[in-house]
Enzyme design. Structure first.
Site, PDB file in Angstrom:
ATOM      1  N   CYS A  31      41.578  38.923  21.245  1.00  0.00           N
ATOM      2  CA  CYS A  31      42.432  39.801  22.052  1.00  0.00           C
ATOM      3  C   CYS A  31      41.771  41.165  22.262  1.00  0.00           C
ATOM      4  CB  CYS A  31      43.784  39.948  21.348  1.00  0.00           C
ATOM      5  SG  CYS A  31      44.838  41.243  21.983  1.00  0.00           S
ATOM      6  N   CYS A  34      43.914  44.229  21.448  1.00  0.00           N
ATOM      7  CA  CYS A  34      44.077  44.337  19.989  1.00  0.00           C
ATOM      8  C   CYS A  34      42.889  45.081  19.381  1.00  0.00           C
ATOM      9  CB  CYS A  34      44.190  42.950  19.354  1.00  0.00           C
ATOM     10  SG  CYS A  34      45.601  41.988  19.923  1.00  0.00           S
TER      11      CYS A  34
END
Length: 108
Positions: A31, A34
């Site tokens: 991600c 993230c």
């Protein structure tokens, strides 16, 4: 105080039974957002010290907890106090917004 890695197995003791409020970051290695917010979380963890514990739960390694709390996308942040989820926010945000959200929820 740096961020803590937690798992499905440690969630209850690290989060639900914590004496300190806990911000849980649900994330995954693949991600991009993230990874972008990770250094911000480290800064916030350092800045707030023992006011809040910042915990990171990898949804790939620990899929049961995100499922239990209805995590649909990542990054998702959940704030827990006294064993209860008190606030949730999804998506990346700048440090100022993260601190504002924590402040709105009586942290910081």
């Amino acid at each position: 105080m740096p961020t803590h890695k937690i798992t499905d197995e440690s969630f209850e003791s690290d989060v639900l039974k914590s004496d300190t409020p806990v911000l849980v970051d649900f994330w995954a290695e693949w991600c991009g957002p993230c990874k972008q917010i990770a250094p911000i979380l480290e800064e916030v963890a350092e800045g707030l010290g023992d006011k809040v514990k910042i915990a990171k739960l990898n949804i790939e390694d620990s899929p049961m907890t995100p499922s239990r709390f209805g995590v649909r996308g990542i990054p998702t942040f959940m704030l827990f106090k006294n064993g209860q989820m008190t606030a949730m926010k999804a998506g990346i945000m700048p440090k100022a917004k993260l601190l504002e959200w924590l402040s709105d929820n009586s942290i910081a």
